[in-house]
Design a protein around this motif. Sequence first.
Motif, PDB file in Angstrom:
ATOM      1  N   ALA A 371       0.805  -1.226   0.000  1.00  0.00           N
ATOM      2  CA  ALA A 371       0.000   0.000   0.000  1.00  0.00           C
ATOM      3  C   ALA A 371       0.835   1.273   0.000  1.00  0.00           C
ATOM      4  CB  ALA A 371      -0.941  -0.006   1.202  1.00  0.00           C
ATOM      5  N   ILE A 372       1.970   1.276   0.677  1.00  0.00           N
ATOM      6  CA  ILE A 372       2.778   2.489   0.772  1.00  0.00           C
ATOM      7  C   ILE A 372       3.333   2.867  -0.601  1.00  0.00           C
ATOM      8  CG2 ILE A 372       4.932   3.434   1.715  1.00  0.00           C
ATOM      9  CD1 ILE A 372       4.283   1.754   4.274  1.00  0.00           C
ATOM     10  N   LYS A 373       3.960   1.926  -1.279  1.00  0.00           N
ATOM     11  CA  LYS A 373       4.500   2.226  -2.607  1.00  0.00           C
ATOM     12  C   LYS A 373       3.391   2.402  -3.641  1.00  0.00           C
ATOM     13  CE  LYS A 373       9.199   0.538  -2.166  1.00  0.00           C
ATOM     14  NZ  LYS A 373      10.327  -0.113  -2.867  1.00  0.00           N
ATOM     15  N   PHE A 374       2.292   1.703  -3.461  1.00  0.00           N
ATOM     16  CA  PHE A 374       1.120   1.880  -4.317  1.00  0.00           C
ATOM     17  C   PHE A 374       0.668   3.339  -4.267  1.00  0.00           C
ATOM     18  CE2 PHE A 374      -3.537   2.027  -4.577  1.00  0.00           C
ATOM     19  CZ  PHE A 374      -3.794   1.343  -5.755  1.00  0.00           C
ATOM     20  N   THR A 375       0.555   3.879  -3.064  1.00  0.00           N
ATOM     21  CA  THR A 375       0.121   5.266  -2.881  1.00  0.00           C
ATOM     22  C   THR A 375       1.144   6.240  -3.445  1.00  0.00           C
ATOM     23  OG1 THR A 375      -1.024   4.591  -0.855  1.00  0.00           O
ATOM     24  CG2 THR A 375      -0.657   6.944  -1.164  1.00  0.00           C
ATOM     25  N   ALA A 376       2.418   6.022  -3.124  1.00  0.00           N
ATOM     26  CA  ALA A 376       3.481   6.915  -3.590  1.00  0.00           C
ATOM     27  C   ALA A 376       3.575   6.915  -5.111  1.00  0.00           C
ATOM     28  CB  ALA A 376       4.813   6.493  -2.980  1.00  0.00           C
ATOM     29  N   ALA A 377       3.437   5.746  -5.738  1.00  0.00           N
ATOM     30  CA  ALA A 377       3.534   5.653  -7.193  1.00  0.00           C
ATOM     31  C   ALA A 377       2.411   6.445  -7.866  1.00  0.00           C
ATOM     32  CB  ALA A 377       3.494   4.196  -7.631  1.00  0.00           C
ATOM     33  N   LEU A 378       1.196   6.306  -7.343  1.00  0.00           N
ATOM     34  CA  LEU A 378       0.070   7.010  -7.952  1.00  0.00           C
ATOM     35  C   LEU A 378       0.188   8.516  -7.777  1.00  0.00           C
ATOM     36  CD1 LEU A 378      -2.839   4.541  -7.164  1.00  0.00           C
ATOM     37  CD2 LEU A 378      -2.089   5.282  -9.424  1.00  0.00           C
ATOM     38  N   TYR A 379       0.674   8.959  -6.635  1.00  0.00           N
ATOM     39  CA  TYR A 379       0.904  10.394  -6.454  1.00  0.00           C
ATOM     40  C   TYR A 379       1.966  10.877  -7.440  1.00  0.00           C
ATOM     41  CZ  TYR A 379      -1.954  11.876  -2.504  1.00  0.00           C
ATOM     42  OH  TYR A 379      -3.012  12.254  -1.722  1.00  0.00           O
ATOM     43  N   SER A 380       3.005  10.084  -7.646  1.00  0.00           N
ATOM     44  CA  SER A 380       4.075  10.490  -8.554  1.00  0.00           C
ATOM     45  C   SER A 380       3.597  10.549  -9.999  1.00  0.00           C
ATOM     46  CB  SER A 380       5.257   9.515  -8.437  1.00  0.00           C
ATOM     47  OG  SER A 380       5.837   9.594  -7.145  1.00  0.00           O
ATOM     48  N   ILE A 381       2.724   9.632 -10.384  1.00  0.00           N
ATOM     49  CA  ILE A 381       2.175   9.631 -11.739  1.00  0.00           C
ATOM     50  C   ILE A 381       1.255  10.836 -11.943  1.00  0.00           C
ATOM     51  CG2 ILE A 381       0.597   8.387 -13.292  1.00  0.00           C
ATOM     52  CD1 ILE A 381       1.706   5.787 -12.079  1.00  0.00           C
ATOM     53  N   GLY A 382       0.617  11.284 -10.857  1.00  0.00           N
ATOM     54  CA  GLY A 382      -0.316  12.402 -10.956  1.00  0.00           C
ATOM     55  C   GLY A 382      -1.766  11.988 -10.870  1.00  0.00           C
ATOM     56  N   ILE A 383      -2.018  10.756 -10.396  1.00  0.00           N
ATOM     57  CA  ILE A 383      -3.382  10.272 -10.212  1.00  0.00           C
ATOM     58  C   ILE A 383      -3.502   9.735  -8.790  1.00  0.00           C
ATOM     59  CG2 ILE A 383      -5.194   8.722 -11.053  1.00  0.00           C
ATOM     60  CD1 ILE A 383      -3.768   8.726 -13.748  1.00  0.00           C
TER      61      ILE A 383
END
Length: 473
Positions: A371-383
């Motif tokens: 969940a942590i990297k899932f959240t960080a990845a989506l924020y980085s993508i912009g979604i």
Amino acid sequence: MIPRTMSTQHPDNVFVPFFARSALLEGEDEVTEAFYAFSVLGIEEQMWDFEGKEVDSFVVKKLLESHPEFFTSQRLGEDFRLTPRVPNPGIERSEAKFLMETLQGIPRSADYARIFYGESSPPIFEVILPMTTAPEEIERVYELYRKFVAGLQYRRVFDVKINEWIGDFEPREIGVIPLFETKEAILNSASILEEYIQGKPFEEQRVFLARSDPAMNYGLISAVVYDKYALYRLAELEEEMSVGIYPIIGVGSAPFRGHLTPENVDAVLREYPSAQTFTLQSSFKYDNSPKDVIKAVERINESRRENAEPVEEDKLRVLEKYEEEYRRQVKLLAPHIRRVARMIPPRRKRKLHIGLFGYTREVDGVALPRAIKFTAALYSIGIPPEVLGLGVLSERELEELGETYRGLYDDIEFALRFFNPEIAQRLGLDGLVKLYNEWKVEGVAEYIEGTKKVWKGFEGPVLELAAMRGFLG
């Protein structure tokens, strides 16, 4: 004393704590972390996580030997708690026997405390059982300790009883705190707990509701509504059985994972008024100034638990189409999430964990990071993950859900500031673009420009993007 605050070892921090020897916390650093949480931040409990990672099993000995003055005046096990999270043998087969090893370490820790304090004073008397789905799982751990750890002291070895030879085993029994993480387990948590405590002379029982993994599996709104439904049912159980039920809520810093930050403490206390204990994860402790963290910890510790808010079952039915759309969008984004997540640096030494989402049939076995990297990845993508699935809910349905989920509009508006409509449009998420335009939230221009760079070849400063707004976790 039932703690109001629990420090955890979730690796969701951007900044490395000052006492760490490297960016990956482990071993001695985590012992120091526990002392820092107690002595400086004023957090009342430290989760000691044996599940999914290697951990120092001599933590009690090291804490008492290294900081005798502090623990003489503030007793470990009374003024502060240390609570292990153990492997669940039904889920983590390769770690199954480590459960027994962890339980056997509890009497050893009691021996250290007895020598230090000069009297019987067990510092550990509860464990957290993750991925609990049935009362039998809780009962097994309870009986395993009672009969085959503490109970073995009365068996004879050759010509002597074990306790006469190597000393008494304390405590005689332990509390088992079930951690409910799946939709079914959370919604049925009161029934599961009722069956477990039936017939036992318990005066109190703690219970742990996950908040981060349910959001990843079912979407933000579902995670909040399910937890609040469970809290209401647990409050009813408390009254019916005249047993104190003390819920722990596992909240992180990003809205998707709980939105517990120093500046949002009051909102979280209002959202979960009947929760007794709130988790303070690594981002909370290390991505904010110590002054703000200490003030926020004091605010939570001084607050008092209030009555649970009723949640009607018809609110759960509205979530079915929302979850379906959330899963569809996650499946669409999964390849991009995996690619970006690989670039996000770890913060703890962890073993491989079996994530729930990879085994969810509705998404055809889509494998995703935790969940942590899932959240960080989506924020980085912009979604931001908070906005996924929202497009299928009408304004009226959102308002109705907002009656249960008090912070719904604030959390969505917060997340939309990090939304990049250009990326969403390129991915075919037109419904989210429409939502963004209707919400009329001012975007963060530099953040949008940064997500464009990530999208072009998935190169560039992914960590800096996540850190820009403090959102690795």
